[in-house]
Scaffold this motif. Sequence first.
Motif, mmCIF file in Angstrom:
data_model
loop_
_atom_site.group_PDB
_atom_site.id
_atom_site.type_symbol
_atom_site.label_atom_id
_atom_site.label_comp_id
_atom_site.label_asym_id
_atom_site.label_seq_id
_atom_site.Cartn_x
_atom_site.Cartn_y
_atom_site.Cartn_z
ATOM 1 N N PRO A 22 -16.171 -1.585 -6.095
ATOM 2 C CA PRO A 22 -14.906 -2.031 -6.691
ATOM 3 C C PRO A 22 -14.225 -0.941 -7.508
ATOM 4 C CG PRO A 22 -16.780 -3.062 -7.779
ATOM 5 C CD PRO A 22 -17.313 -2.372 -6.573
ATOM 6 N N ALA A 23 -14.993 -0.059 -8.132
ATOM 7 C CA ALA A 23 -14.377 1.001 -8.939
ATOM 8 C C ALA A 23 -13.590 1.965 -8.066
ATOM 9 C CB ALA A 23 -15.448 1.749 -9.732
ATOM 10 N N LEU A 88 -17.141 -11.270 -9.081
ATOM 11 C CA LEU A 88 -15.819 -11.336 -9.688
ATOM 12 C C LEU A 88 -15.861 -10.804 -11.116
ATOM 13 C CD1 LEU A 88 -12.852 -12.107 -9.587
ATOM 14 C CD2 LEU A 88 -13.495 -14.446 -10.203
ATOM 15 N N ALA A 89 -16.909 -11.148 -11.852
ATOM 16 C CA ALA A 89 -17.037 -10.634 -13.221
ATOM 17 C C ALA A 89 -17.118 -9.112 -13.219
ATOM 18 C CB ALA A 89 -18.275 -11.241 -13.882
ATOM 19 N N ARG A 90 -17.845 -8.555 -12.260
ATOM 20 C CA ARG A 90 -17.932 -7.094 -12.161
ATOM 21 C C ARG A 90 -16.564 -6.498 -11.847
ATOM 22 N NH1 ARG A 90 -20.992 -3.572 -7.441
ATOM 23 N NH2 ARG A 90 -20.435 -1.516 -8.274
ATOM 24 N N ASP A 91 -15.816 -7.147 -10.950
ATOM 25 C CA ASP A 91 -14.471 -6.662 -10.615
ATOM 26 C C ASP A 91 -13.570 -6.656 -11.844
ATOM 27 O OD1 ASP A 91 -15.336 -6.468 -8.027
ATOM 28 O OD2 ASP A 91 -14.191 -8.162 -7.273
ATOM 29 N N LEU A 92 -13.651 -7.714 -12.640
ATOM 30 C CA LEU A 92 -12.783 -7.807 -13.810
ATOM 31 C C LEU A 92 -13.210 -6.832 -14.904
ATOM 32 C CD1 LEU A 92 -12.191 -11.663 -13.973
ATOM 33 C CD2 LEU A 92 -10.705 -9.893 -13.023
ATOM 34 N N ALA A 147 -5.960 -21.275 -13.316
ATOM 35 C CA ALA A 147 -5.396 -21.095 -14.654
ATOM 36 C C ALA A 147 -6.350 -20.299 -15.541
ATOM 37 C CB ALA A 147 -5.088 -22.458 -15.275
ATOM 38 N N ALA A 148 -7.632 -20.623 -15.457
ATOM 39 C CA ALA A 148 -8.619 -19.894 -16.251
ATOM 40 C C ALA A 148 -8.733 -18.440 -15.791
ATOM 41 C CB ALA A 148 -9.971 -20.588 -16.155
ATOM 42 N N HIS A 149 -8.646 -18.227 -14.492
ATOM 43 C CA HIS A 149 -8.736 -16.871 -13.935
ATOM 44 C C HIS A 149 -7.553 -16.014 -14.386
ATOM 45 C CE1 HIS A 149 -9.633 -13.614 -11.279
ATOM 46 N NE2 HIS A 149 -8.701 -13.908 -10.384
ATOM 47 N N VAL A 150 -6.356 -16.568 -14.310
ATOM 48 C CA VAL A 150 -5.164 -15.842 -14.756
ATOM 49 C C VAL A 150 -5.284 -15.505 -16.241
ATOM 50 C CG1 VAL A 150 -2.678 -16.026 -15.177
ATOM 51 C CG2 VAL A 150 -3.633 -16.731 -12.964
ATOM 52 N N ALA A 151 -5.754 -16.457 -17.029
ATOM 53 C CA ALA A 151 -5.910 -16.205 -18.459
ATOM 54 C C ALA A 151 -6.915 -15.085 -18.713
ATOM 55 C CB ALA A 151 -6.354 -17.489 -19.164
ATOM 56 N N ASP A 152 -7.976 -15.037 -17.930
ATOM 57 C CA ASP A 152 -8.984 -13.985 -18.089
ATOM 58 C C ASP A 152 -8.396 -12.623 -17.733
ATOM 59 O OD1 ASP A 152 -11.360 -12.672 -18.507
ATOM 60 O OD2 ASP A 152 -12.402 -13.533 -16.780
ATOM 61 N N VAL A 153 -7.658 -12.559 -16.627
ATOM 62 C CA VAL A 153 -7.033 -11.293 -16.244
ATOM 63 C C VAL A 153 -6.023 -10.860 -17.303
ATOM 64 C CG1 VAL A 153 -5.565 -10.144 -14.537
ATOM 65 C CG2 VAL A 153 -7.382 -11.694 -13.779
ATOM 66 N N ARG A 154 -5.242 -11.808 -17.801
ATOM 67 C CA ARG A 154 -4.244 -11.476 -18.823
ATOM 68 C C ARG A 154 -4.921 -10.975 -20.113
ATOM 69 N NH1 ARG A 154 -0.695 -15.874 -18.467
ATOM 70 N NH2 ARG A 154 0.708 -14.670 -17.155
ATOM 71 N N ARG A 155 -6.060 -11.506 -20.449
ATOM 72 C CA ARG A 155 -6.792 -11.037 -21.628
ATOM 73 C C ARG A 155 -7.249 -9.596 -21.439
ATOM 74 N NH1 ARG A 155 -12.029 -10.591 -22.681
ATOM 75 N NH2 ARG A 155 -12.633 -11.735 -20.786
ATOM 76 N N ARG A 156 -7.607 -9.250 -20.222
ATOM 77 C CA ARG A 156 -8.106 -7.902 -19.939
ATOM 78 C C ARG A 156 -6.967 -6.904 -19.757
ATOM 79 N NH1 ARG A 156 -13.626 -8.139 -17.945
ATOM 80 N NH2 ARG A 156 -14.378 -10.295 -17.890
#
Length: 334
Positions: A22-23, A88-92, A147-156
């Motif tokens: 992913p990197a 997915l967690a690793r990707d984020l 919704a939770a996924h978008v919020a996580d991406v937005r936090r990052r």
Amino acid sequence: MPDLPWTIGTATGVGSHPGDDPAEALRIVLDQLPDLPYLPELPARGPGADMIGRAAGLLVELAVALQPSGWRFADRPGRDTIRAHSMLARDLDTLEEQAGEYEGPFKIQVTGPWTLAASIELRHGDRALRDPGAVRDLIASLAEGVAAHVADVRRRLPRATILLQLDEPGLPGVLAGTVPTASGFSRLPAVEAPLAEDGLRRVIEATDAFPIVHSCAPRTPYGLLRGAGAKAISVDAASLRGADEDAIGEAVEAGTGFLLGIVPGTDTRLPTPKQSLGRVQELWRRLGFSPRVLAEGVVVTPACGLAGASPGYVRAALKHCGEAARVLAETAED
């Protein structure tokens, strides 16, 4: 064009890449597509990295497990779902490390509700699409998970504008009644357009991310997608037919953006960027729109995901899209 989050002459990708790093995939995206990067997906990593498993991993209070026939609802998450969460967690984490300070539009992709319903099986083995109650539960669960996924991406990526692309290659078949049963001997009944539109709308409205719907299948239901709240539509330019032109013209006049695929998703010899744009430019001319409207409203992409391409072709295809987008911008200034 009103309310579109990209600048004139922008290119991006559809989503999937080859390989399992992913990197490295994200580095290529950030390098080649700095104006509208996206989170690459790597299905070669195995179950849970595929488009169905990756989205199924977002479902809330609905467990799935991988069976020999495919993904199926289960009493508890299977090991492949747990693996999907981990990937997915690793990707984020990688996204935050490499692009945490990025400022501008950034795209993520999630499989849409109707493609999921046509793919995930019920516990007894038929597709979820057969059971209206199961479909309702899936839509509600996916909406909450997205919704939770978008919020996580937005936090990052706190400085980014998040674009959410719902991948719906199965939607035309759902509407046409061509989705096969699990046995393959018959077809599931068609879903009525208002019901399909409502289900898609529920997922779109679960988040305030800029909504895009992608389908590389023929017979894209442009009006339905717009009615569901899609502010941009992503399609393969080679699949556009004469019957689509009125719907496309109406969408453009309404301010809908387009992500148009101009190069194949697998290795081929690429023409010049100007040649790749010929079909799109000719369509916009026939519809009576100016080069400026084309350049402002269209993002250039590959025709579909790049999972089946070689790493060298991925770089070349994304670079080609960027060059073609700059040609559109230059043409608009003439």
